[in-house]
Design an enzyme around this catalytic site. Sequence first.
Site, short mmCIF file in Angstrom:
data_model
loop_
_atom_site.label_atom_id
_atom_site.label_comp_id
_atom_site.label_asym_id
_atom_site.label_seq_id
_atom_site.Cartn_x
_atom_site.Cartn_y
_atom_site.Cartn_z
CG PHE A 14 -3.01 15.65 0.64
CD1 PHE A 14 -4.04 14.45 1.28
CD2 PHE A 14 -2.66 15.41 -0.50
CE1 PHE A 14 -4.54 13.52 0.48
CE2 PHE A 14 -3.21 14.62 -1.52
CZ PHE A 14 -4.04 13.66 -0.92
NE ARG A 67 -2.76 8.02 -9.44
CZ ARG A 67 -3.20 7.94 -8.35
NH1 ARG A 67 -2.58 7.36 -7.30
NH2 ARG A 67 -4.62 7.78 -8.25
CG ASP A 113 -4.97 9.47 6.07
OD1 ASP A 113 -4.02 10.31 6.91
OD2 ASP A 113 -6.02 9.84 5.93
CD GLU A 148 -2.83 1.39 0.49
OE1 GLU A 148 -2.43 1.43 -0.74
OE2 GLU A 148 -3.86 1.99 0.73
CG ASP A 149 -0.81 4.81 -1.62
OD1 ASP A 149 -1.57 4.10 -0.67
OD2 ASP A 149 -1.44 5.70 -2.25
P1 IMP Z 1 -7.05 5.17 4.82
O1 IMP Z 1 -8.09 4.24 4.53
O2 IMP Z 1 -7.71 6.60 5.22
O3 IMP Z 1 -5.88 4.66 5.58
O4 IMP Z 1 -6.54 5.92 3.50
C1 IMP Z 1 -5.48 5.28 2.82
C2 IMP Z 1 -5.62 5.90 1.43
O5 IMP Z 1 -5.98 7.29 1.33
C3 IMP Z 1 -4.50 5.61 0.86
O6 IMP Z 1 -4.24 4.52 0.09
C4 IMP Z 1 -4.41 6.83 -0.07
O7 IMP Z 1 -4.81 6.40 -1.26
C5 IMP Z 1 -5.08 7.92 0.38
N1 IMP Z 1 -4.27 8.88 1.25
C6 IMP Z 1 -3.94 9.08 2.39
N2 IMP Z 1 -3.49 10.13 2.61
C7 IMP Z 1 -2.91 10.48 1.31
C8 IMP Z 1 -1.67 11.56 1.02
O8 IMP Z 1 -1.30 12.21 2.25
N3 IMP Z 1 -1.64 11.64 -0.02
C9 IMP Z 1 -2.30 11.09 -1.05
N4 IMP Z 1 -3.15 9.97 -0.81
C10 IMP Z 1 -3.40 9.79 0.43
MG MG Z 2 -4.76 4.37 -1.97
#
Ligand code: IMP
Ligand code: MG
Length: 176
Positions: free
Chosen positions: A153, A166, A104, A100-101
Amino acid sequence: MNLTKKDNIKVLISEEEIHQRVVDLGKEITSDNKGKELLVIGMLNGAFVFMSDLIRQIVLPLKIEFMKAKSYIDTKSTGDVNVSSLSDSSFRGKDILIVEDIIDTGNTMKKITAILKEEKANSVKIAVLLDKPSRREVEMKADYVGFEIEDKFVVGYGLDYNQKYRELSYIGEVNL
Ligand code: IMP
Ligand code: MG
């Protein structure tokens, strides 16, 4: 010269720092999983750059699949995670490494790991390039973390802001 450098983006983690960390993560994953064949599941779209570098640093037999999850609109997580699997293969009995990238709120990884466990994967581990622990809404810890970052962000190296940036070879903070 970095041809993808953008004026409105401040570099937070350079291409060289990312490369060194990915090499180290690959070594760690290799030694932790000796004797296993991994099914590596990349989370589209954000993880595609990290995944393509990481798999070339893992010295184990592996197979590749992709899943897609969407929860973000602009820079806000909606909390409602929409998942689609792009894989026809079964997850049953597999040793899975999710790539995963960024983690959050944790909602995406919580949902994906629950799905894979329900489908009777043998083991499920997570490798994530970036972690923003201060933003968690649910408990979630990755097994392999590239970098912990503050609540900013970020874009680049696969991560987007409304599908843009990207292609950057570094992680940057975008000036919205
Ligand atoms: P989560 O479900 O809130 O943990 O979010 C995860 C997803 O939110 C990641 O796979 C990203 O696609 C997106 N995301 C969260 N923070 C960022 C950021 O700072 N930049 C770009 N995408 C983000
Ligand atoms: Mg994502």
